[in-house]
Write a protein that holds these residues in place. Structure first.
Motif, mmCIF file in Angstrom:
data_model
loop_
_atom_site.group_PDB
_atom_site.id
_atom_site.type_symbol
_atom_site.label_atom_id
_atom_site.label_comp_id
_atom_site.label_asym_id
_atom_site.label_seq_id
_atom_site.Cartn_x
_atom_site.Cartn_y
_atom_site.Cartn_z
ATOM 1 N N SER A 116 45.894 36.210 34.254
ATOM 2 C CA SER A 116 44.666 35.186 34.690
ATOM 3 C C SER A 116 44.153 36.089 35.886
ATOM 4 O O SER A 116 42.930 35.766 36.018
ATOM 5 C CB SER A 116 45.032 33.865 34.932
ATOM 6 O OG SER A 116 45.551 33.808 36.229
ATOM 7 N N VAL A 117 44.649 36.656 36.895
ATOM 8 C CA VAL A 117 43.926 37.394 37.973
ATOM 9 C C VAL A 117 43.407 38.741 37.641
ATOM 10 O O VAL A 117 43.111 39.647 38.347
ATOM 11 C CB VAL A 117 45.050 37.499 39.358
ATOM 12 C CG1 VAL A 117 45.309 35.886 39.522
ATOM 13 C CG2 VAL A 117 46.379 38.400 39.104
ATOM 14 N N LYS A 118 43.755 39.228 36.283
ATOM 15 C CA LYS A 118 43.485 40.646 35.846
ATOM 16 C C LYS A 118 44.061 41.950 36.819
ATOM 17 O O LYS A 118 43.172 42.165 37.637
ATOM 18 C CB LYS A 118 41.848 40.817 35.700
ATOM 19 C CG LYS A 118 41.463 39.585 34.714
ATOM 20 C CD LYS A 118 39.908 39.864 34.612
ATOM 21 C CE LYS A 118 39.521 38.597 33.511
ATOM 22 N NZ LYS A 118 38.043 38.672 33.447
ATOM 23 N N PRO A 119 45.357 41.991 36.711
ATOM 24 C CA PRO A 119 45.811 42.930 37.357
ATOM 25 C C PRO A 119 45.741 44.165 37.081
ATOM 26 O O PRO A 119 46.651 45.137 36.695
ATOM 27 C CB PRO A 119 47.476 42.545 37.529
ATOM 28 C CG PRO A 119 47.436 41.746 36.222
ATOM 29 C CD PRO A 119 46.412 41.423 35.760
ATOM 30 N N HIS A 120 44.471 44.699 37.049
ATOM 31 C CA HIS A 120 43.951 46.081 36.623
ATOM 32 C C HIS A 120 42.712 46.496 37.265
ATOM 33 O O HIS A 120 42.067 45.390 37.690
ATOM 34 C CB HIS A 120 44.157 46.228 35.184
ATOM 35 C CG HIS A 120 43.313 45.241 34.355
ATOM 36 N ND1 HIS A 120 42.056 45.286 34.301
ATOM 37 C CD2 HIS A 120 43.793 44.036 33.936
ATOM 38 C CE1 HIS A 120 41.689 43.983 33.664
ATOM 39 N NE2 HIS A 120 42.517 43.305 33.726
ATOM 40 N N ILE A 121 42.445 47.689 37.216
ATOM 41 C CA ILE A 121 41.294 48.101 37.770
ATOM 42 C C ILE A 121 40.009 47.744 36.793
ATOM 43 O O ILE A 121 40.174 47.871 35.545
ATOM 44 C CB ILE A 121 41.247 49.657 38.090
ATOM 45 C CG1 ILE A 121 42.102 49.752 39.346
ATOM 46 C CG2 ILE A 121 39.760 49.981 38.164
ATOM 47 C CD1 ILE A 121 42.198 51.245 39.728
ATOM 48 N N ILE A 122 39.088 47.015 37.362
ATOM 49 C CA ILE A 122 37.786 46.618 36.688
ATOM 50 C C ILE A 122 36.731 47.189 37.074
ATOM 51 O O ILE A 122 36.543 47.398 38.225
ATOM 52 C CB ILE A 122 37.627 45.128 36.674
ATOM 53 C CG1 ILE A 122 38.830 44.288 36.250
ATOM 54 C CG2 ILE A 122 36.442 44.826 36.072
ATOM 55 C CD1 ILE A 122 38.657 42.808 36.626
ATOM 56 N N ARG A 123 35.971 48.197 36.252
ATOM 57 C CA ARG A 123 34.786 48.624 36.469
ATOM 58 C C ARG A 123 33.453 48.346 35.426
ATOM 59 O O ARG A 123 33.960 48.168 34.084
ATOM 60 C CB ARG A 123 34.982 50.298 36.318
ATOM 61 C CG ARG A 123 35.672 50.747 37.607
ATOM 62 C CD ARG A 123 35.820 52.211 37.617
ATOM 63 N NE ARG A 123 34.720 52.801 38.118
ATOM 64 C CZ ARG A 123 34.218 52.869 39.289
ATOM 65 N NH1 ARG A 123 34.890 52.646 40.286
ATOM 66 N NH2 ARG A 123 32.755 53.458 39.709
ATOM 67 N N LYS A 124 32.502 48.242 35.933
ATOM 68 C CA LYS A 124 31.384 47.859 35.007
ATOM 69 C C LYS A 124 31.010 49.259 34.160
ATOM 70 O O LYS A 124 30.743 49.364 33.012
ATOM 71 C CB LYS A 124 29.963 47.571 35.593
ATOM 72 C CG LYS A 124 30.198 46.449 36.602
ATOM 73 C CD LYS A 124 28.861 46.085 37.176
ATOM 74 C CE LYS A 124 29.051 44.876 38.516
ATOM 75 N NZ LYS A 124 29.823 45.372 39.479
ATOM 76 N N ASP A 125 31.089 50.381 34.835
ATOM 77 C CA ASP A 125 30.854 51.423 34.143
ATOM 78 C C ASP A 125 31.982 52.620 34.357
ATOM 79 O O ASP A 125 32.049 52.986 35.825
ATOM 80 C CB ASP A 125 29.514 52.030 34.400
ATOM 81 C CG ASP A 125 29.108 53.533 33.527
ATOM 82 O OD1 ASP A 125 29.810 53.937 32.831
ATOM 83 O OD2 ASP A 125 28.134 54.165 34.224
ATOM 84 N N THR A 184 39.312 50.371 46.396
ATOM 85 C CA THR A 184 37.961 51.017 46.397
ATOM 86 C C THR A 184 37.508 51.278 45.124
ATOM 87 O O THR A 184 36.218 51.522 44.946
ATOM 88 C CB THR A 184 37.770 52.292 47.381
ATOM 89 O OG1 THR A 184 38.797 53.445 46.913
ATOM 90 C CG2 THR A 184 38.184 51.787 48.754
ATOM 91 N N ARG A 185 38.225 51.352 44.131
ATOM 92 C CA ARG A 185 37.809 51.796 42.810
ATOM 93 C C ARG A 185 37.340 50.482 41.685
ATOM 94 O O ARG A 185 36.824 50.664 40.909
ATOM 95 C CB ARG A 185 39.058 52.799 41.950
ATOM 96 C CG ARG A 185 39.409 53.930 42.498
ATOM 97 C CD ARG A 185 40.815 54.438 42.111
ATOM 98 N NE ARG A 185 41.712 53.631 42.421
ATOM 99 C CZ ARG A 185 43.057 54.016 42.280
ATOM 100 N NH1 ARG A 185 43.360 55.026 41.561
ATOM 101 N NH2 ARG A 185 44.075 53.063 42.530
ATOM 102 N N ASP A 186 37.754 49.487 42.423
ATOM 103 C CA ASP A 186 37.760 48.295 41.593
ATOM 104 C C ASP A 186 36.463 47.664 41.878
ATOM 105 O O ASP A 186 36.012 47.724 43.113
ATOM 106 C CB ASP A 186 38.934 47.326 41.875
ATOM 107 C CG ASP A 186 38.900 45.935 41.265
ATOM 108 O OD1 ASP A 186 39.322 46.113 39.829
ATOM 109 O OD2 ASP A 186 38.242 45.096 41.857
ATOM 110 N N GLU A 187 35.935 46.888 40.602
ATOM 111 C CA GLU A 187 34.768 46.166 40.922
ATOM 112 C C GLU A 187 34.853 44.797 40.410
ATOM 113 O O GLU A 187 33.842 43.908 39.912
ATOM 114 C CB GLU A 187 33.646 46.743 40.363
ATOM 115 C CG GLU A 187 33.152 48.124 40.728
ATOM 116 C CD GLU A 187 32.219 49.044 39.968
ATOM 117 O OE1 GLU A 187 32.108 48.691 38.856
ATOM 118 O OE2 GLU A 187 31.615 50.097 40.177
ATOM 119 N N GLY A 188 36.087 44.381 40.343
ATOM 120 C CA GLY A 188 36.392 42.976 39.712
ATOM 121 C C GLY A 188 36.506 41.839 40.821
ATOM 122 O O GLY A 188 37.195 40.813 40.277
ATOM 123 N N ALA A 189 36.401 42.271 42.080
ATOM 124 C CA ALA A 189 36.575 41.067 43.195
ATOM 125 C C ALA A 189 36.044 39.747 42.738
ATOM 126 O O ALA A 189 36.738 38.500 42.926
ATOM 127 C CB ALA A 189 36.197 41.578 44.286
#
Lengths: 246, 129
Positions: A116-125, A184-189
């Protein structure tokens, strides 16, 4: 190396028989270089092959051999019998989890909370897949502590809030959420904070702090949760004052 | 899952570990702090009701059973304050340098400030006596 005998008092639960878990005593020879997992394996190999428990790496990496040893959640592979200083060593399954058999607990609920907390790197692009995402040592240092989590679930067993409110997302999932938020690579905060800023999220934590005490990797989940409370409040205020902000 | 034994929190869980016990005492201290707030509110209500009502309430507060109860409650509130001071440096680590300040230093600074402010308040109330 000199051997002596001690008693392992181990929880037994047979799912086919039902009923309540019981204790069974095993008198076994131990040496000073033996950890609790060695004792359990001795029982399994020489005394009672029906005793069931999880283990894998024997070196505190896989996080699968957690159990309550003398009432405290510990990795059995990292707990020397000599350090317990007792003639009877009590080994029970981790608290706050349903028991499947003997020392094996059902951690499906934990895995759902973790997902549920998405433990992986999220990026829009993701852009160019061949490109490297440069990180400086200080970028790594920002999330290094939380990244050491091995999902051993000792923190869930130690947390009385998890015991009282099973819906609470819990310490390890929160720490791992912070690990990715700080990357710093993540955008899913925003997605993670939306999940954590709920009744079953970080606000359920009353800062008992025992999760950080029992953590074998010094991840400090209690500290991570307090940081997440701050970040969640910051995001909430930003959205309140600046409608449309994420 | 069939036949799995459900997770159950044991009664008296907070007596099994000294840190759980200290936590429970901290939480009780929070309830006691709220009670102190209610006493103060009632004091204001008695004050607005007139001098005799106010004095009567003060007399009640000075009776031995209430004083002993106050002593116990005060112990809880002090413990509540101390344990929260212990948590400040852990909850929000203060980074003046590369490494955050150790929680024990933050705890010590808070204790000193607490004593100084309390001393000043005691002096303001009783200094002229």
């Amino acid at each position: 190396m000199a051997e002596r005998e001690i008693v392992f008092r181990v929880t037994r639960y047979r799912p086919t028989a039902g009923g309540r878990p019981t204790f069974q005593d095993y008198r076994i020879p131990v040496r000073d270089d033996m950890v609790v997992l060695d004792g359990l394996n001795y029982i399994k190999d020489h005394v009672d092959p029906s005793l069931t428990f999880r283990w894998s790496c024997r070196m505190g990496i896989c996080g699968s051999c957690g159990a309550n040893v003398d009432g405290r959640p510990r990795l059995t592979c990292g707990t020397y019998i000599r350090d317990l200083g007792k003639r009877i060593v009590k080994v029970e399954p981790l608290s706050n989890f349903p028991i499947l058999k003997d020392l094996v607990v059902d951690f499906d609920d934990f895995l759902n909370k973790l997902a549920s907390v998405k433990p992986h790197i999220i990026r829009k692009d993701w852009g160019d897949w061949t490109k490297e995402y440069t990180q400086y040592p200080e970028d790594l240092e920002a999330y290094r502590q939380q990244s050491l989590c091995i999902n051993c679930m000792l923190c869930y067993a130690a947390c009385p809030v998890v015991g009282a409110s099973p819906e609470f997302v819990g310490p390890a999932a929160s720490a791992l959420a912070l690990r990715y938020i700080r990357d710093t690579r993540d955008e899913g905060a925003a997605e993670r904070l939306a999940r954590l800023n709920t009744k079953t999220g970080v606000w359920e934590c009353t800062f008992v702090g025992e999760c950080s005490v029992v953590c074998p990797k010094d991840v400090d989940p209690a500290g991570a949760i307090q940081t997440l409370k701050f970040l969640a409040t910051q995001r909430h205020m930003r959205r309140l004052l600046m409608p449309g902000a994420r | 899952m069939p036949n799995e034994y459900p997770a159950r929190r044991r009664s008296g869980w907070w007596l099994r570990n000294p840190r759980y016990f200290m936590f429970q005492m901290r939480e009780i201290g929070g309830v006691v702090s709220a009670l102190y707030g209610l006493v103060l509110l009632n004091l204001l209500m008695q004050l607005s009701a007139g001098e005799s009502a106010y004095n009567s309430f003060l007399t009640t507060l000075r009776t031995p059973p209430v004083l002993y109860l106050n002593l116990v409650f005060f112990g809880f509130v002090v413990w509540h304050a101390i344990t929260w001071f212990m948590l400040i440096g852990k909850a929000q680590p203060i980074r003046l340098t590369r490494e955050p300040l150790p929680w024990k230093i933050v705890f010590g600074i808070n204790l000193i400030l607490w004593f100084v402010v309390s001393g000043a308040v005691v002096y303001l109330i009783f200094g002229g006596m």
